[in-house]
Design an enzyme around this catalytic site. Sequence first.
Site, short mmCIF file in Angstrom:
data_model
loop_
_atom_site.label_atom_id
_atom_site.label_comp_id
_atom_site.label_asym_id
_atom_site.label_seq_id
_atom_site.Cartn_x
_atom_site.Cartn_y
_atom_site.Cartn_z
N LYS A 7 -23.73 -25.45 8.50
CA LYS A 7 -24.36 -25.99 7.31
C LYS A 7 -23.36 -26.91 6.63
O LYS A 7 -22.15 -26.74 6.73
CB LYS A 7 -24.82 -24.89 6.35
N THR A 34 -17.65 -28.41 2.09
CA THR A 34 -18.60 -27.32 1.88
C THR A 34 -19.36 -27.24 3.17
O THR A 34 -20.49 -27.67 3.26
CB THR A 34 -19.58 -27.55 0.74
#
Length: 409
Positions: free
Chosen positions: A185, A196
Site C-alpha cells: 500500500k 507511507t
Amino acid sequence: MQTTSNQQLIKVEEGSIVSPLGFSATGLHTKVKRKRNDLGLIYCDVPAEAAAVYTLNQIIAAPLTVTKESIGYEGKLQAVVINSGNANACTGKQGFLDAMAMRDAVANIFSINNHYVAVASTGVIGEKMPMEKIIPGIDNLDPQKTIQGAENFNEAILTTDTCSKTTCYETVIDGVKITMGGSAKGSGMIAPNMATMLGFITTDANIPHVHLQAALKEVTNKTFNRITVDGDTSTNDMVIVMASGLANNSSLTPEHPEWDKFLHILNQVCQDLAIMIARDGEGATKLIEVNVVGALNDDEAGKIAKTVVGSDLVKTMIYGADPNWGRLMMAVGRSGMTINPLTIDIKIGPHQLLMNSEPVNYEEAVLSNYLTHSEVDIHINLNIGTGIGKAWGCDLTYDYVRINASYRT
C-alpha cells in the site's frame, strides 16, 4: 515501463501473497474505517525465515518497534497483522502497549510464540488505537489459501490508495519451482527511505534469515528507495519478507550458483510494487520514469534520477504537458552528484531535447502531446562514466492538495 530480464521469470497473472507454498491471508472490516476492510493478516503454516526494512524517519511508530523486536528474537515470523485507519504513531506508552496487545492476541488465536508475530499499522498519526474494535476483529481473523483471502487482505491495508497493489512471479532454482508474491500500500507521503508505504512479500524459497535480510536491503535500494510522490517520509514504513522454505530447494546463500535468480525475482516483485505505488500517487494522472546513464557510478545515477523525479517543478511540468526541459537540467544540477555541465544529453520519450548540453530542434506540439500520455519516460545521459540508475514518481496535481487538505475528514 515494466520489464523483466531473460532470467526465466514467469509472471503469475492470478498470483498473490498466498501463491507461495504455506501461506494464507484474510482481511475484514472492524469499523475503524467507515467502509472497506481495515484489519488484515498473513499467516504461514510454519515459522518462516523473515527480513524487514524500516523507515528512516527518527519518529517511529509503535508497531515497527514491536516488529523489530519480533524478528530480532529468532529471525522468523509466522504471522503479520496489520490495521489501516490508525497509524498508532506518536501515541506514547499506550501505543506501544496496544501494538504488543495486537501481537499477543494473534499469537493466542493461532497458538504460536508471540515473537513469531509482526505488527503493522497505517493511517492517521496521533490518535489512540480503538482497541475495542481491533481485538474482537483479531478474534475473527480466518486466513484462507484463496484468491479471495488475498484480495480481502489487499483491501485491508489501503488508506488513500485508489487500488490494490499486488504481483507474483515464479522461477526455477535447484530444479524446483520457487514462487514469490507481494502486496503493498502507498499513495502519499512517499519519499523513501521509504514512505507511507507498507510492503509484504511471501516466498516458498529456502533461504536463511541473514541472507534474506541482505538481499532485501540490496533490492530495496534499487526499488522502494527509488520512488517519490511528495517528498515526505512517514513514521510507519516497512517492508517484510517471509520465506517458508517449503519449495525445498537447497539453502540459498550468495555462494549458491543460482543466487542471482533469487535476487532477480525479489527485485522484480519489489520493482512492480514500487512502480504501482508511484503510479497511484495521491491525485496523480501520470507515472514518470527517469533513467540516468553515463553517471560516475550506479549510486550517483540513482540519486540523480530520484532528484529529477522528485522535483516539484518537474512534476508540475509533466502535469501541465509543458516541455520545459530547463527544469530537468536544474534538477540534475542540484542533485549534488558529479556531473559535467557541458556533456549532458536529455530525451523525453523518443524526443531528443539536448545533446552535449546544447538544445536540439524539436516540435513542441508533438512533445506536448507525448506529455499527455499516462506514462512519461525521461532519459538523461551524463556521458562521464558507466553508472546507471532509475527512479519513479508521478505528476503533482490539484487533487493532491484536495486529498491532503481533508485527510482526516
